[in-house]
Design a protein around this motif. Structure first.
Motif, PDB file in Angstrom:
ATOM      1  N   CYS A  97       0.852  -1.185   0.000  1.00 20.98           N
ATOM      2  CA  CYS A  97       0.000   0.000   0.000  1.00 20.98           C
ATOM      3  C   CYS A  97       0.892   1.240   0.000  1.00 20.98           C
ATOM      4  O   CYS A  97       1.753   1.387   0.873  1.00 20.98           O
ATOM      5  CB  CYS A  97      -0.915  -0.009   1.221  1.00 20.98           C
ATOM      6  SG  CYS A  97      -1.958   1.456   1.370  1.00 20.98           S
ATOM      7  N   ASP A 152      -2.681   6.887   1.171  1.00 19.10           N
ATOM      8  CA  ASP A 152      -3.551   6.911   2.347  1.00 19.10           C
ATOM      9  C   ASP A 152      -4.909   7.512   1.997  1.00 19.10           C
ATOM     10  O   ASP A 152      -5.508   8.224   2.783  1.00 19.10           O
ATOM     11  CB  ASP A 152      -2.888   7.720   3.478  1.00 19.10           C
ATOM     12  CG  ASP A 152      -3.612   7.530   4.803  1.00 19.10           C
ATOM     13  OD1 ASP A 152      -4.150   6.435   5.037  1.00 19.10           O
ATOM     14  OD2 ASP A 152      -3.657   8.483   5.606  1.00 19.10           O
ATOM     15  N   LYS A 179       3.675  -1.095   3.988  1.00 21.38           N
ATOM     16  CA  LYS A 179       3.440   0.331   3.708  1.00 21.38           C
ATOM     17  C   LYS A 179       4.705   0.962   3.110  1.00 21.38           C
ATOM     18  O   LYS A 179       5.819   0.695   3.564  1.00 21.38           O
ATOM     19  CB  LYS A 179       3.063   1.075   4.995  1.00 21.38           C
ATOM     20  CG  LYS A 179       1.767   0.603   5.643  1.00 21.38           C
ATOM     21  CD  LYS A 179       0.569   1.079   4.851  1.00 21.38           C
ATOM     22  CE  LYS A 179      -0.732   0.731   5.561  1.00 21.38           C
ATOM     23  NZ  LYS A 179      -0.942   1.547   6.760  1.00 21.38           N
TER      24      LYS A 179
END
Length: 329
Positions: free
Chosen positions: A185, A188, A217
């Motif tokens: 990922c 956000d 992340k």
């Protein structure tokens, strides 16, 4: 030279000159030619604002995007501009970054210009404009959000089913025999969070434990992808497949995985998302999710065009994605 001067020299009324300027048919041919000759003589260009006051439309659409340099956003913008140019509209593109202040600035500018509609590209606008101050500024302007949603009578949405997209990508790898998947990922936004949920759902349906530990992340882009690859390798976690929320980050990761001795897809399968042009020039070519940005832009334009024509469009439309299989899987 203004419309009054033209009417005086043509020895006709202001309303007749206005009809000529707006291509109305109910004008005497002789008078029409006289007016047109004067317009040509002085190279007269009618004021867009004055014309808008007559026609009740400024023939102008504003498109706000976080960063038009991102190819996914650029493809949506291009599709919107292409659709509206066919109807004689001017499209103003504004880059807001991730700044609420920039968003407010461009919202105010375009509200003052009395644009016929606004398109917001990306789920980042769920947060950027979700304030009473901004919404009240544009409460009389139709707004379409590309892959986002804000409650309001004048807000419309065209959504990509991001959750199903990433869940399908994970399912696809499991069906091909890969067993230890990770997800990277790099944003956000609401869309990014939905993608994470799609990945988790695929794993939970297979009773896989420790799902949260399988989410890596990083930052968006080539360097973020390289960083993610290093994190994955150095963590010692078992993996044979990685799903990415963005193509460009996946390409950066592939570069780093290869640098550190991994073969793709023999050692690792990799899937990106967006089906950008870069997926075809990296080595190996990247399997990706086509979230159909051109269709997204076209549908946004269609909603606004229907509103300007007095029609009642759907409040929300959903787009289904497609996996484009290439060499990385």
């Amino acid at each position: 030279m203004n419309i009054y001067d033209i009417a005086a020299e043509a020895k006709t009324s202001i309303s007749t000159v206005s009809r000529v300027l707006n291509n109305k048919t109910n004008v005497n041919p002789e008078i029409k030619k006289r007016v047109e000759d004067i317009l040509k003589k002085y190279d007269y260009k009618p004021s867009a604002i004055a014309r808008g006051m007559v026609s009740k439309t400024m023939k102008s659409i504003a498109v706000l995007t976080a960063d038009v340099r991102v190819s996914h956003y650029a493809r949506i913008v291009h599709a919107i501009e292409h659709e509206f140019s066919k109807s004689g509209y001017n499209v103003n593109v504004c880059n807001t970054g991730n700044s609420r202040d920039e968003c407010i600035k461009y919202i105010n500018i375009n509200a003052e210009k009395q644009v016929d509609g606004i398109v917001l590209i990306g789920s980042i606008f769920n947060e950027l404009i979700n304030s009473e101050e901004i919404i009240s500024t544009i409460n009389n302007i139709p707004v379409v959000i590309a892959n986002g949603h804000v409650d309001g009578s004048n807000f419309y949405s065209v959504m990509v089913d991001d959750k199903n997209a990433i869940r399908s990508a994970a399912d696809y790898l499991y069906d091909k025999g890969y067993k230890d998947l990770l997800y990277v990922c790099d944003m956000d936004t609401a869309s990014a969070k939905t993608k994470v949920n799609g990945f988790k759902e695929s794993l939970k349906l297979r009773d896989i434990l420790g799902v949260d530990q399988k989410i890596i992340k990083t930052i968006y882009g080539i360097e973020g992808g390289k960083e993610a690859a290093d994190i994955i390798i150095d963590s010692g976690v078992k993996f044979d497949g990685v799903v990415f929320g963005e193509d460009i980050t996946a390409i950066g990761a592939m570069k780093q995985f290869k640098k550190r001795g991994y073969k793709i897809p023999e050692d690792i399968a990799i899937i990106g998302c967006n089906n950008c042009q870069e997926t075809l020039i990296c080595e190996p070519e990247l399997t990706t999710i086509d979230n159909k940005p051109e269709l997204l832009g076209k549908l946004c334009a269609e909603i606004l065009r229907n509103i300007t024509e007095g029609k009642t469009p759907e409040k929300g439309i959903s787009i289904q994605t497609e996996i484009i299989e290439r060499e990385s899987t």
